[in-house]
Write an enzyme that holds these catalytic residues in place. Structure first.
Site, PDB file in Angstrom:
ATOM      1  CG  ASP A   1      -2.105  -0.875   1.100  1.00 32.47           C
ATOM      2  OD1 ASP A   1      -2.506  -1.133  -0.046  1.00 32.47           O
ATOM      3  OD2 ASP A   1      -2.639  -1.312   2.125  1.00 32.47           O
TER       4      ASP A   1
ATOM      5  CG  ASP B   1      -5.160  -0.311   5.473  1.00 31.95           C
ATOM      6  OD1 ASP B   1      -5.870  -0.726   4.520  1.00 31.95           O
ATOM      7  OD2 ASP B   1      -4.750   0.856   5.544  1.00 31.95           O
TER       8      ASP B   1
ATOM      9  CG  ASP C   1      -6.605  -4.291   1.748  1.00 30.08           C
ATOM     10  OD1 ASP C   1      -6.912  -4.179   0.552  1.00 30.08           O
ATOM     11  OD2 ASP C   1      -6.291  -3.330   2.465  1.00 30.08           O
TER      12      ASP C   1
END
Length: 606
Positions: A65, A343, A347
């Site tokens: 990310d 997070d 995901d």
């Protein structure tokens, strides 16, 4: 007359089995993983599944990310651009006509998943909090409105909308510019008056420059109609420019991971230009060959096309949660060991599917449950530390295998060949138990104390199908085991050591042999712990190794002098004890010769 022979043969068979099976390996792996788990916690890395540590060291590709991992995760509105292309900096916001700022504050405040707690924006996502904090600081009048209906933000739609009623009835929309701008026909000017939307060209040029500076843009629009999709005839309020600076450790962390041979791919919801600018700042994109794809481009590719271009991929912009799972599958099909960070709830499937899932400490409980490792500080540098620990652990396991298998080969050779040379029981059952305690339990604790070394991050990652035993390890096991066997049998049968075979002291020779064998085991541990010529390399950093091997030596001396009938020992003369230790020490120069030859030939190591 047959029974004693059967018992003797059975005892020999059990001895051979005990020596041949490295039963201490599973326990040692658990010990080394557990010991390093505590060290990693001090570096803000929480291990939920022990096997994830070792796998982290074998990563070939890492999907990461952006927000909060590569960046600080503290979004801040730095620019506001109205429909005429006029740009306001953070200090200029709220100045001039109040009407525009009143509309902007209401459009943001009522269309947000965040809320104000005193002077602080809380709840929602980072974008909502940053936008709400900006709106609250404008000092404009806040109309009293009531929310009627809302469309929450989703990665698919890339916008959120809220219908309100009260002093005014309107629909406030906030989202990706490419989703909202085509539906805008009017815009507010500096005085907050509706006028034709004629500033598209100027707006596009400004947006292009800001995105090139790694500034993320969010469009805000208002509709006077009902909350229906698709939107049409919207009035453009303006663009919010949000900046999230890179963490100071990111560039170093990215460089470490790349130097370790791990391909790093940033996955973000930002526009391609913004994502590319951030990737360049972070060091992810360094040449024109590096590939930047959008979710839409990814969707149009077949799986075969994606796998072919995967090695060049560096950034995925405007990404959807489903893109992560697909990228993991494509990389695994290509034979790569895959790491994934995440997070959010969306995901979780990708985190679960990846070989190693890195969940962020600030993320949802669902993501943490799906991940193997939790990065408590959401820092990319901590992921690099986890990789370094994983490589150290893998090497520690291999070192232990070298040590244990070398002793197993030596003990097996002596136990099997001894009876053919007239030595019925070279190693007794009790001696074997002590030997197993040394090479299983104590050695496992000793080798688990190796500290993570940054030099391991300069080595290429292991392949998914790479066997645990490589050619270097096999050569060291064979050399140590065969030489040890030869030395022990030579000591027992050579005339050079005939004085140890004193008929008046029938146990003296076997006591000396036991001393020789155990000293061999101690010296082999020093050869096994490093593939370098310098056996003392980083030894001071592994205090458990020094303490444990010192303890083994002390206990061995105690057994030799006070073991008596239990360990089949008698007291040795000091000069004979020194001779046995000197003979055992020869295993070190023999292995150094092997290391010199192997390292010169192929530069190999563990």
């Amino acid at each position: 007359a047959l029974l004693p022979h059967v018992i003797k043969a059975s005892t020999l068979a059990v001895s051979v089995i005990v020596m041949a099976v490295p039963e201490g390996l599973p326990m040692m792996i658990t010990v080394v993983l557990s010991a390093n788990m505590k060290r990693m916690l001090r570096d803000s890395v929480l291990v939920r599944r022990l096997v994830g540590i070792e796998t982290a060291g074998s990563l070939n590709i890492l999907f990461t990310d952006k927000t909060g991992t590569l960046t600080q995760g503290r979004l801040e509105v730095t620019h506001f651009i109205n429909g005429q292309g006029k740009t306001y900096g953070k200090k200029d916001a709220g100045k001039g006509s109040k009407r525009l700022w009143e509309i902007l504050r209401a459009a943001i405040s009522y269309n947000s998943a965040a809320y104000m707690d005193g002077n602080r924006a809380v709840g929602g996502n980072a974008t909502d909090r940053a936008a709400l904090a900006f709106a609250s600081g404008l000092g404009a009048h806040m109309p009293m409105l009531e929310k009627v209906k809302s469309i929450p933000f989703s990665s698919d739609k890339k916008y959120m909308a809220t219908a309100v009623t009260g002093e005014i009835s309107a629909v406030f929309i906030k989202g990706a510019p490419e989703k909202l701008l085509p539906a805008c026909t009017k815009a507010y000017n500096d005085q907050g008056e509706e006028c034709p939307f004629t500033g598209r060209a100027a707006l596009a040029e400004i947006a292009r420059k800001l995105e090139g500076q790694a500034i993320r843009l969010i469009a805000v629009a208002v509709s006077g109609g009902a909350l229906t999709e698709p939107f049409a005839d919207l009035t453009f309020v303006g663009l919010l420019g949000l900046r999230d600076d890179l963490r100071k450790e990111t560039v170093t962390g990215v460089r470490e991971v790349q130097n370790a041979g791990i391909q790093t791919v940033m996955i973000t919801g930002d526009a391609p230009a913004t994502a590319l600018a951030i990737a360049k700042d972070a060091g992810l994109v360094n040449s024109t060959a590096d590939l930047v794809l959008t979710s839409e481009e990814l969707r149009l590719m077949s799986d075969d096309e994606l796998q072919k271009k995967l090695t060049l991929l560096r950034v995925v912009a405007r990404a959807l949660p489903a893109d992560k799972s697909r990228l993991v599958r494509a990389a695994q099909t290509k034979g790569l060991v895959v790491g994934m960070t995440g997070d959010g709830v969306n995901d979780a499937p990708a985190l679960k599917q990846a070989d190693v899932g890195f969940a962020m400490g600030s993320g949802t409980e669902v993501a943490k449950e799906a991940g193997d490792i939790v990065i408590l500080d959401d820092n990319f540098a901590s992921i690099a530390k986890a990789v370094c620990y994983g490589r150290t652990i893998f090497k520690s396991i291999r070192k232990f295998i070298i040590y244990q298998m070398s002793i197993c080969v030596c003990a097996l050779g002596v136990t099997v060949l001894g009876p053919f040379l007239g030595v019925d029981s070279p190693i007794t059952v009790i001696q074997m138990l002590w030997l197993n305690m040394v090479m299983d339990t104590l050695a496992g604790l000793a080798f688990s104390g190796e500290k993570a070394r940054k030099k391991y991050m300069r080595e290429p990652p292991k392949k998914r199908g790479e066997p645990m035993l490589n050619s270097y390890m096999k050569s060291q096991i064979a050399t140590g085991g065969v030489f040890g066997t030869f030395l022990c049998l030579f000591f027992l049968k050579s005339r050079l050591f005939a004085r140890f075979a004193d008929p008046e002291k029938p146990l003296y020779q076997m006591t000396a042999f036991f001393a020789l064998f155990m000293f061999l085991a101690i010296f082999m541990s020093f050869s096994a712990r490093t593939h370098r010529m310098n056996l003392l390399e980083y030894l001071a950093g592994n205090k458990p190794f020094i303490v444990i091997m010192g303890l083994v030596t002390a206990i061995q001396l105690f057994i030799l002098y006070f073991g008596g009938g239990i360990f089949r020992t008698v007291q040795m003369e000091p000069r004979d004890l020194i001779l046995c230790a000197a003979l055992a020490f020869t295993v070190i120069p023999v292995d150094l010769i092997r290391k010199a030859a192997v390292n010169k030939a192929v530069g190999a190591g563990i």
